[in-house]
Design an enzyme around this catalytic site. Structure first.
Site, short mmCIF file in Angstrom:
data_model
loop_
_atom_site.label_atom_id
_atom_site.label_comp_id
_atom_site.label_asym_id
_atom_site.label_seq_id
_atom_site.Cartn_x
_atom_site.Cartn_y
_atom_site.Cartn_z
N LYS A 16 0.92 -1.25 0.09
CA LYS A 16 -0.06 0.01 -0.12
C LYS A 16 0.86 1.24 -0.02
O LYS A 16 0.73 2.23 -0.91
CB LYS A 16 -0.84 -0.04 1.25
CG LYS A 16 -1.93 -1.00 1.45
CD LYS A 16 -2.82 -0.65 2.83
CE LYS A 16 -2.06 -0.75 3.99
NZ LYS A 16 -1.52 -2.09 4.45
N ARG A 91 -9.09 1.36 9.11
CA ARG A 91 -8.73 -0.08 9.43
C ARG A 91 -9.74 -0.95 10.09
O ARG A 91 -9.58 -2.08 10.44
CB ARG A 91 -7.43 -0.36 10.14
CG ARG A 91 -6.22 -0.45 9.25
CD ARG A 91 -4.93 -0.29 10.23
NE ARG A 91 -3.85 -1.16 9.44
CZ ARG A 91 -2.76 -0.62 9.05
NH1 ARG A 91 -2.64 0.77 8.85
NH2 ARG A 91 -1.81 -1.35 8.69
N ARG A 126 11.83 -7.26 5.27
CA ARG A 126 11.61 -5.73 5.02
C ARG A 126 12.66 -5.10 5.96
O ARG A 126 12.68 -5.25 7.09
CB ARG A 126 10.25 -5.27 5.62
CG ARG A 126 9.82 -4.01 4.94
CD ARG A 126 8.55 -3.46 4.68
NE ARG A 126 7.59 -3.74 6.11
CZ ARG A 126 6.49 -3.35 6.02
NH1 ARG A 126 5.84 -2.89 5.08
NH2 ARG A 126 5.82 -3.39 7.44
N ARG A 159 11.61 -3.04 11.46
CA ARG A 159 10.60 -2.60 12.28
C ARG A 159 10.24 -3.59 13.41
O ARG A 159 10.21 -4.59 12.94
CB ARG A 159 9.26 -2.36 11.48
CG ARG A 159 9.25 -0.88 11.05
CD ARG A 159 8.34 -0.51 10.10
NE ARG A 159 6.89 -1.03 10.49
CZ ARG A 159 5.78 -0.77 9.71
NH1 ARG A 159 5.67 -0.13 8.63
NH2 ARG A 159 4.93 -1.47 10.22
N ARG A 170 -0.71 -9.50 13.17
CA ARG A 170 -1.22 -8.25 12.43
C ARG A 170 -2.04 -8.79 11.11
O ARG A 170 -3.28 -8.28 10.93
CB ARG A 170 -0.15 -7.42 11.72
CG ARG A 170 0.71 -6.65 12.82
CD ARG A 170 1.79 -5.92 12.37
NE ARG A 170 1.65 -5.26 11.44
CZ ARG A 170 2.64 -4.40 10.66
NH1 ARG A 170 3.84 -5.02 10.70
NH2 ARG A 170 2.56 -3.22 9.82
P1 AMP Z 1 1.27 0.21 8.81
O1 AMP Z 1 2.65 1.30 9.07
O2 AMP Z 1 0.40 0.89 8.06
O3 AMP Z 1 1.55 -1.17 8.56
O4 AMP Z 1 0.92 0.43 10.49
C1 AMP Z 1 1.74 0.10 11.41
C2 AMP Z 1 0.97 0.00 12.73
O5 AMP Z 1 0.29 1.32 13.43
C3 AMP Z 1 -0.13 -0.82 12.79
O6 AMP Z 1 0.07 -2.41 12.97
C4 AMP Z 1 -1.23 -0.39 13.82
O7 AMP Z 1 -0.54 -0.81 15.21
C5 AMP Z 1 -1.20 1.13 13.85
N1 AMP Z 1 -2.10 1.76 12.89
C6 AMP Z 1 -1.98 2.11 11.50
N2 AMP Z 1 -2.93 2.68 11.05
C7 AMP Z 1 -3.92 2.35 12.02
C8 AMP Z 1 -5.15 2.57 12.00
N3 AMP Z 1 -6.10 3.17 10.90
N4 AMP Z 1 -6.07 2.42 13.33
C9 AMP Z 1 -5.49 1.84 14.03
N5 AMP Z 1 -3.91 1.28 14.32
C10 AMP Z 1 -3.32 1.63 13.15
#
Ligand code: AMP
Length: 216
Positions: A16, A91, A126, A159, A170
């Site tokens: 994404k 989400r 990653r 990460r 996740r």
């Molecule tokens: P990402 O970088 O998009 O993979 O997001 C990393 C982490 O951030 C996720 O595993 C969640 O812990 C948190 N996170 C990101 N976006 C959201 C969201 N819209 N709602 C809740 N938690 C989020």
């Protein structure tokens, strides 16, 4: 068809972020990367940042009010009628409804379809730059600078939430809480499925073709 407001939906590690960034550049609209905004808040060690860290490190979604407030506040900084690319939000159905209640309309939702096996492989390899956020993969897209970022020359990191156990958590959360958004946006007639296991250039060309852009 004047598409300006786009959401990218898909499991963690589905690409994404990469596609959202390219499309934002192509369309000259802001790329709103909610995970990135949350990580920045976390690094500042504010009270909210410390709460975010607790959830994020375990691979859980941060509390709804934090995700909604942070995203709506970012959206209020821009003229959303001019367009945006939203990456990592919504989400949950609750978050999608919050967006609608705030009066933010969405023109199109791209769903990046990737199988769970591919996700686990992608995420465990990653590596990210802690400085600029650039991402690499130890096998598929290694940095030409070895363990350092090609842009900043800073040492790349994995990460904390990219280890295999957290990735599985996740993915479970994605299926339970995020996947219902597929029907939610399908019912609104704005969901487009994209085969997300192709290389990133082919995915982007497909997206540009759907949007009827001449040059990707
Ligand atoms: P990402 O970088 O998009 O993979 O997001 C990393 C982490 O951030 C996720 O595993 C969640 O812990 C948190 N996170 C990101 N976006 C959201 C969201 N819209 N709602 C809740 N938690 C989020």
């Amino acid at each position: 068809m004047n598409i300006r407001r786009v959401i990218f939906l898909g499991p963690p590690g589905s690409g994404k972020g990469t596609q959202a960034e390219k499309l934002a550049k192509r369309m000259h609209v802001p790329h709103i990367n909610v995970g990135g905004i949350l990580r920045k808040e976390m690094s500042q060690k504010t009270t909210v940042g410390n709460t975010i860290a607790e959830y994020m490190k375990a691979g859980n979604l941060v509390p709804e009010e934090i995700a909604v407030n942070i995203t709506c506040s970012r959206l209020s900084d821009i003229d959303s009628s001019e367009g945006f690319i939203l990456d990592g939000y919504p989400r949950t159905i609750y978050q999608a409804e919050a967006l609608e209640k705030a009066g933010t309309t969405v023109d199109v939702v791209f769903l990046l379809d990737v199988s769970s096996d591919v996700i686990v492989d992608r995420m465990s390899g990653r590596r990210c730059c802690p400085e600029c956020g650039a991402t690499y993969h130890t096998r598929c897209h290694p940095s030409v600078m070895g363990n350092n970022c090609e842009i900043c020359n800073v040492r790349l990191i994995q990460r904390a939430d990219d280890n295999p156990l957290t990735v599985m958590n996740r993915l479970d959360i994605y299926h339970e809480k995020t996947a219902p958004l597929i029907d939610f946006y399908n019912e609104r007639g704005i969901l487009y499925r994209i085969a997300g296991e192709q290389d990133s250039e082919s995915i982007f060309s497909g997206i540009c073709a759907l949007l009827k852009f001449d040059n990707p």
